[in-house]
Design a protein around this motif. Structure first.
Motif, PDB file in Angstrom:
ATOM      1  N   LEU A  17      19.403  33.180 -29.992  1.00 10.79           N
ATOM      2  CA  LEU A  17      19.070  31.769 -30.121  1.00 10.79           C
ATOM      3  C   LEU A  17      19.823  30.898 -29.124  1.00 10.79           C
ATOM      4  CD1 LEU A  17      17.581  29.600 -31.865  1.00 10.79           C
ATOM      5  CD2 LEU A  17      19.689  29.450 -33.183  1.00 10.79           C
ATOM      6  N   THR A  18      21.120  31.157 -28.941  1.00 14.40           N
ATOM      7  CA  THR A  18      21.959  30.263 -28.146  1.00 14.40           C
ATOM      8  C   THR A  18      22.346  30.805 -26.776  1.00 14.40           C
ATOM      9  OG1 THR A  18      23.990  31.136 -29.115  1.00 14.40           O
ATOM     10  CG2 THR A  18      22.967  29.247 -30.212  1.00 14.40           C
ATOM     11  N   THR A  62      24.615  21.376 -26.535  1.00 16.37           N
ATOM     12  CA  THR A  62      24.835  21.716 -25.129  1.00 16.37           C
ATOM     13  C   THR A  62      24.254  23.093 -24.806  1.00 16.37           C
ATOM     14  OG1 THR A  62      26.860  20.407 -25.166  1.00 16.37           O
ATOM     15  CG2 THR A  62      26.606  21.948 -23.345  1.00 16.37           C
ATOM     16  N   LEU A  63      24.469  24.051 -25.689  1.00 13.85           N
ATOM     17  CA  LEU A  63      23.908  25.387 -25.472  1.00 13.85           C
ATOM     18  C   LEU A  63      22.390  25.357 -25.522  1.00 13.85           C
ATOM     19  CD1 LEU A  63      26.397  27.529 -27.570  1.00 13.85           C
ATOM     20  CD2 LEU A  63      26.261  27.355 -25.082  1.00 13.85           C
ATOM     21  N   GLU A  68      17.336  26.587 -23.449  1.00 15.71           N
ATOM     22  CA  GLU A  68      15.908  26.360 -23.610  1.00 15.71           C
ATOM     23  C   GLU A  68      15.290  25.496 -22.513  1.00 15.71           C
ATOM     24  OE1 GLU A  68      15.389  24.698 -27.461  1.00 15.71           O
ATOM     25  OE2 GLU A  68      16.434  26.337 -28.453  1.00 15.71           O
ATOM     26  N   TYR A  69      16.103  24.903 -21.657  1.00 20.17           N
ATOM     27  CA  TYR A  69      15.621  24.009 -20.605  1.00 20.17           C
ATOM     28  C   TYR A  69      14.794  22.854 -21.182  1.00 20.17           C
ATOM     29  CZ  TYR A  69      16.990  27.818 -17.577  1.00 20.17           C
ATOM     30  OH  TYR A  69      17.686  28.799 -16.944  1.00 20.17           O
ATOM     31  N   HIS A  74      13.859  15.243 -25.706  1.00 14.02           N
ATOM     32  CA  HIS A  74      13.422  16.066 -26.832  1.00 14.02           C
ATOM     33  C   HIS A  74      14.600  16.536 -27.683  1.00 14.02           C
ATOM     34  CE1 HIS A  74       9.709  16.373 -24.393  1.00 14.02           C
ATOM     35  NE2 HIS A  74       9.172  16.274 -25.589  1.00 14.02           N
ATOM     36  N   ILE A  75      15.709  16.854 -27.042  1.00 18.46           N
ATOM     37  CA  ILE A  75      16.893  17.249 -27.804  1.00 18.46           C
ATOM     38  C   ILE A  75      17.385  16.070 -28.638  1.00 18.46           C
ATOM     39  CG2 ILE A  75      19.297  17.984 -27.625  1.00 18.46           C
ATOM     40  CD1 ILE A  75      18.484  19.616 -25.168  1.00 18.46           C
ATOM     41  N   GLY A  76      17.355  14.883 -28.062  1.00 15.69           N
ATOM     42  CA  GLY A  76      17.744  13.680 -28.804  1.00 15.69           C
ATOM     43  C   GLY A  76      16.848  13.464 -30.012  1.00 15.69           C
ATOM     44  N   GLY A  77      15.563  13.735 -29.859  1.00 16.18           N
ATOM     45  CA  GLY A  77      14.645  13.620 -30.982  1.00 16.18           C
ATOM     46  C   GLY A  77      14.950  14.626 -32.072  1.00 16.18           C
TER      47      GLY A  77
END
Length: 149
Positions: A17-18, A62-63, A68-69, A74-77
């Motif tokens: 996953l990470t 961060t990972l 996942e690029y 989107h990460i903020g969402g």
């Protein structure tokens, strides 16, 4: 994905996953917490605004960015924070981890002296011209020309 959802995973699934082992993740969290404690000691009791995310979630964020690029938007969402907050978090965690000796990658010289075998594949990605029909006026009929302004 939050830390509370991933902490129950076994080591192989967590790495899948990470991108890092669970042991390495815990070392990263420990290094970030240690750096945060140093910052509090330097500034005294005057602390900045507390983070919305736990240290574990910040390292996981961060990972996720590197694994996942995904875009910071989107990460903020996913985490319910703004895009600039994601950017600041990634830069802060990245700088802390880069300072730690145990997370440094070996240099070019060390890899050169090792017994690693490298296989190189060369791909020809040059551009080649494509034949396309030339533009001319013979394909346009007179009737079409009269109707346009």
């Amino acid at each position: 994905m939050y830390w509370k959802n991933t902490k129950h995973l076994d080591d192989s699934r967590f790495k899948r996953l990470t991108g890092v082992k669970l042991k390495t993740f815990r070392l990263m969290v420990k290094a970030v917490k240690k750096e945060e404690q140093k910052k509090v000691k330097r500034k005294g009791n005057h602390r900045s605004r507390p983070f919305l995310l736990s240290i574990e979630d910040q390292v996981l964020l961060t990972l996720m960015y590197y694994r996942e690029y995904r875009t910071q938007y989107h990460i903020g969402g996913t985490y319910g924070i703004s895009e600039p907050s994601v950017c600041r978090t990634i830069k802060r965690i990245e700088n802390i981890i880069m300072k730690q000796k145990e997370f440094k990658l070996p240099g070019k010289e060390k890899l050169k002296g090792s017994n690693h075998r490298y296989e190189v594949i060369v791909v020809d990605a040059t551009e080649s011209p494509i034949e396309r029909p030339k533009k001319n006026n013979t394909g346009i009929t007179q009737a079409k020309r009269r109707n346009t302004l």
